[in-house]
Motif scaffolding. Sequence first.
Motif, PDB file in Angstrom:
ATOM      1  N   GLN A 163       0.839  -1.189   0.000  1.00  9.54           N
ATOM      2  CA  GLN A 163       0.000   0.000   0.000  1.00  9.54           C
ATOM      3  C   GLN A 163       0.876   1.242   0.000  1.00  9.54           C
ATOM      4  O   GLN A 163       1.952   1.275   0.587  1.00  9.54           O
ATOM      5  CB  GLN A 163      -0.913   0.014   1.218  1.00  9.54           C
ATOM      6  N   PRO A 166       0.126   6.554   3.357  1.00  9.38           N
ATOM      7  CA  PRO A 166      -1.042   7.426   3.461  1.00  9.38           C
ATOM      8  C   PRO A 166      -0.671   8.880   3.695  1.00  9.38           C
ATOM      9  O   PRO A 166      -1.436   9.773   3.387  1.00  9.38           O
ATOM     10  CB  PRO A 166      -1.813   6.858   4.662  1.00  9.38           C
ATOM     11  N   ARG A 169      -2.951  12.072   4.350  1.00 19.54           N
ATOM     12  CA  ARG A 169      -4.326  11.658   4.067  1.00 19.54           C
ATOM     13  C   ARG A 169      -4.963  10.942   5.257  1.00 19.54           C
ATOM     14  O   ARG A 169      -6.180  10.982   5.420  1.00 19.54           O
ATOM     15  CB  ARG A 169      -4.351  10.721   2.842  1.00 19.54           C
ATOM     16  N   TYR A 170      -4.139  10.270   6.062  1.00 14.85           N
ATOM     17  CA  TYR A 170      -4.703   9.526   7.190  1.00 14.85           C
ATOM     18  C   TYR A 170      -5.479  10.450   8.114  1.00 14.85           C
ATOM     19  O   TYR A 170      -6.615  10.152   8.508  1.00 14.85           O
ATOM     20  CB  TYR A 170      -3.588   8.823   7.967  1.00 14.85           C
ATOM     21  N   GLN A 207      -9.057   6.618  -0.629  1.00 11.84           N
ATOM     22  CA  GLN A 207      -8.274   6.636   0.605  1.00 11.84           C
ATOM     23  C   GLN A 207      -9.101   6.134   1.795  1.00 11.84           C
ATOM     24  O   GLN A 207      -8.583   5.431   2.673  1.00 11.84           O
ATOM     25  CB  GLN A 207      -7.770   8.057   0.889  1.00 11.84           C
ATOM     26  N   ARG A 210      -9.190   2.387   1.694  1.00 17.95           N
ATOM     27  CA  ARG A 210      -7.911   1.783   2.036  1.00 17.95           C
ATOM     28  C   ARG A 210      -7.647   1.830   3.537  1.00 17.95           C
ATOM     29  O   ARG A 210      -7.122   0.887   4.115  1.00 17.95           O
ATOM     30  CB  ARG A 210      -6.783   2.508   1.295  1.00 17.95           C
ATOM     31  N   ILE A 211      -8.055   2.932   4.188  1.00 16.64           N
ATOM     32  CA  ILE A 211      -7.771   3.101   5.614  1.00 16.64           C
ATOM     33  C   ILE A 211      -8.854   2.466   6.488  1.00 16.64           C
ATOM     34  O   ILE A 211      -8.557   1.783   7.481  1.00 16.64           O
ATOM     35  CB  ILE A 211      -7.632   4.602   5.949  1.00 16.64           C
TER      36      ILE A 211
END
Length: 286
Positions: A163, A166, A169-170, A207, A210-211
């Motif tokens: 991956q 992040p 973006r996290y 995003q 994915r998180i």
Amino acid sequence: MSRNDIEVYHYCDAATFGVPPHRHDFYELYCLLSDSYTYHVEDNQYELHPGTLILVPPGETHWPELQGPPRDIERIVLWLNPEFISSLSIFLPKTLGAMGSNLQDEHLIVPEEKTYHVILNLLYSLLYEKNRADADSQYLCHLILSQLLIHISRVLNQRTKPQEDPGTRYGEIMKVHEYINAHYRESLSVSDLAQRFFLDKNTMTRQFKRIIGMTPGDYIRRKRLENARELIRQGYSIQHAGYSSGFSDYSAFFRAFRQYYGMSPGDLVGRSKASRRQQSEQESEE
């Protein structure tokens, strides 16, 4: 486990409460259909809820941790004999290899919504063949299980793909996540969220998935359905539960509820009334 291949069970009772840490000499696939709680496997702790599954390899200690008074918990449990699973390696080498290598530190399986419903339908098909128990049932069960293992393997392989970092973006996505938790009962769309947090809609969706493990739209729907289910279990009407949880259209709420939980809101009303009546009778006897 008494059979030398697979066993599958569908429960809806309070027997999950008070289960001590234990281990088996077979694989156990645990599919929760109602409620949410913590599940332990060895030193790992997972938040289990409808839409997720736990796959425990042979020999690993596991147990559920539930809070509050005992209540009915609906679940499907699948047991897999290791020797039988190994015998499938001729036909499913890639699938079984993924299961073996990806279950060392992570037992929680979080498929996307469509894949989850495919897996759930396959589990119900196994239950159907178990109850039918005719001359062809065993062969069909093995075919159904092969499909089930392939879908699980796909989820596991997707999870282990590298991956991207992040980065910042996290933090942005966690703000979106917190906002949804606080406002899912209101009129809320993915476009609204992207505009509010000054994010590109497609980037935010990618995003977030994915998180968090699912798209913002799927997460909003799940939060609304879980809230509606809890309101129904508390005795509120179906209409009140749907509208109070953020659904503006009753038909859409009914379809989403039935697809997600495998039962209609009316079915849950009947089960909840029966459970409250049984509890009342037990209290009066005491």
